[in-house]
Design a protein around this motif. Structure first.
Motif, PDB file in Angstrom:
ATOM      1  N   LYS A 252      91.200   1.531  -5.418  1.00  0.00           N
ATOM      2  CA  LYS A 252      90.575   2.033  -4.172  1.00  0.00           C
ATOM      3  C   LYS A 252      91.237   2.661  -3.197  1.00  0.00           C
ATOM      4  N   THR A 256      94.703  -1.049   0.142  1.00  0.00           N
ATOM      5  CA  THR A 256      93.813  -2.252  -0.419  1.00  0.00           C
ATOM      6  C   THR A 256      94.524  -2.762  -1.406  1.00  0.00           C
ATOM      7  N   ASN A 283      85.552   3.311  -3.350  1.00  0.00           N
ATOM      8  CA  ASN A 283      85.728   2.735  -1.958  1.00  0.00           C
ATOM      9  C   ASN A 283      85.687   1.104  -2.193  1.00  0.00           C
ATOM     10  N   SER A 284      86.682   0.668  -1.275  1.00  0.00           N
ATOM     11  CA  SER A 284      86.631  -0.988  -1.542  1.00  0.00           C
ATOM     12  C   SER A 284      85.476  -1.537  -0.905  1.00  0.00           C
ATOM     13  N   LYS A 285      84.856  -1.094  -0.011  1.00  0.00           N
ATOM     14  CA  LYS A 285      83.398  -1.635   0.662  1.00  0.00           C
ATOM     15  C   LYS A 285      82.273  -0.610   0.414  1.00  0.00           C
ATOM     16  N   PRO A 286      81.091  -1.214   0.404  1.00  0.00           N
ATOM     17  CA  PRO A 286      79.796  -0.438   0.278  1.00  0.00           C
ATOM     18  C   PRO A 286      79.556   0.378   1.713  1.00  0.00           C
ATOM     19  N   GLU A 289      80.293   1.523   6.198  1.00  0.00           N
ATOM     20  CA  GLU A 289      81.309   0.730   6.503  1.00  0.00           C
ATOM     21  C   GLU A 289      82.505   1.061   5.703  1.00  0.00           C
ATOM     22  N   GLY A 290      82.165   1.053   4.195  1.00  0.00           N
ATOM     23  CA  GLY A 290      83.181   1.316   3.356  1.00  0.00           C
ATOM     24  C   GLY A 290      83.895   2.668   3.334  1.00  0.00           C
ATOM     25  N   ALA A 293      86.078   2.870   6.264  1.00  0.00           N
ATOM     26  CA  ALA A 293      87.320   2.314   5.845  1.00  0.00           C
ATOM     27  C   ALA A 293      88.310   3.278   5.220  1.00  0.00           C
TER      28      ALA A 293
END
Length: 305
Positions: A252, A256, A283-286, A289-290, A293
């Protein structure tokens, strides 16, 4: 209406318009100020910001440029429709986005370690096809992977077979000032790959001895495969033409995982690197928001000056 009242009312209206215009200008200025000035040429890929602007590649390119990114890479460019390639190239030119790598020869397409004549011919045909794609999208670099190990062929013969194939491929790229970059892959994600470590890639590039055959140093792969990132990059620096990023574990965005990207990027910048750093990770988040990030992570690790 009396003339004096009319003048006062007109003046108030004009003032309101002026204030409104000023507010609009300030809003536009604030919007423009969101564009970040990165120290290095980080290159996002298609799909990385789709939740902000949708699936359209052109909208995604414009979003990247709006965020301050100055480069872009697309592994699948060779397989995209010609009309789309041209539209993307025009957008990149308008938005001052430099084209990074696309894949000329994928892992499953590049089994040349065995010395099989048909496999070599297929490999070289992909290289020829990629020349036209590179011209169309203003690319300078293309990723090449020489496939998997040949189980029934001794290691030295495999290396010789790969070198001979890459010499012939270099002869295809050299007249066009194009560079294929060899990507060593890690054993965990790509078990059985022939090319796995930076010293191995360095040895092959030295043997091929062509400006069209260099190394793609993928930091994620080499963190898993060999570690010792900065010393290994330094040792083969004169053959590195392209760099890709991904943190480990997870592949990611930076921050992270375990890699100290502030130090790694500081080293790369200190070497005077003018090339592109492909953001080849998820991406570490969906969702949005991801995606935000990812942008924030690059602002954070790029702060090494």
């Amino acid at each position: 209406m009396k003339r004096r009242g009319f003048i006062q009312k007109t003046a108030l209206s004009a003032g309101a318009i002026t204030l409104g215009s000023g507010a609009a200008f300030a809003a536009r200025k604030k919007e423009v100020s969101k564009k970040h000035n990165f120290n290095l040429k980080y290159a996002p890929h298609i799909g990385m910001f789709k939740h902000h602007v949708g699936e359209n590649p052109i909208d995604q390119l414009n979003f990247m440029a709006d965020q301050g990114f100055t480069a872009f890479e697309d592994n699948l460019m060779r397989k995209r429709d010609v009309a789309l390639q041209e539209k993307m190239a025009n957008t990149m030119q308008k938005r001052a986005l430099e084209m990074g790598v696309f894949v000329a020869v994928f892992l499953k397409e590049g089994n040349v370690a065995s010395g099989d004549v048909k496999s070599r011919e297929a490999f070289l045909n992909y290289c020829k096809e990629s020349v036209e794609v590179a011209k169309r999208v203003n690319a300078k670099w293309m990723t090449v992977v020489p496939g998997n190990v040949a189980k029934k062929v001794r290691g030295a013969y495999q290396t010789a077979n790969v070198i001979e194939t890459l010499k012939q491929a270099s002869a295809i790229f050299e007249p066009h000032d194009l560079t294929m970059v060899l990507e060593p892959l890690n054993f965990y994600n790509h078990p059985g790959a022939f090319l796995t470590e930076s010293p191995q890639a360095y040895e092959i590039c030295k043997a091929v001895d062509s400006p069209s055959c260099k190394i793609l140093f993928d930091i994620y792969h080499q963190q898993i495969q060999e570690g010792n990132l900065i010393p290994n990059m330094d040792a083969c620096w004169d053959e590195i033409a392209y760099i890709q990023i991904g943190d480990n574990p997870g592949r990611k965005e930076p921050t992270t995982g375990e890699i100290n990207y502030n130090n790694v990027l500081k080293f790369i910048h200190g070497k005077g690197y003018q090339g592109i750093l492909g953001m080849e990770h998820g991406n570490s988040k969906p969702n949005k928001e991801g995606e935000q990030a990812v942008i924030d992570a690059y602002k954070k690790v790029d702060n090494f000056m």
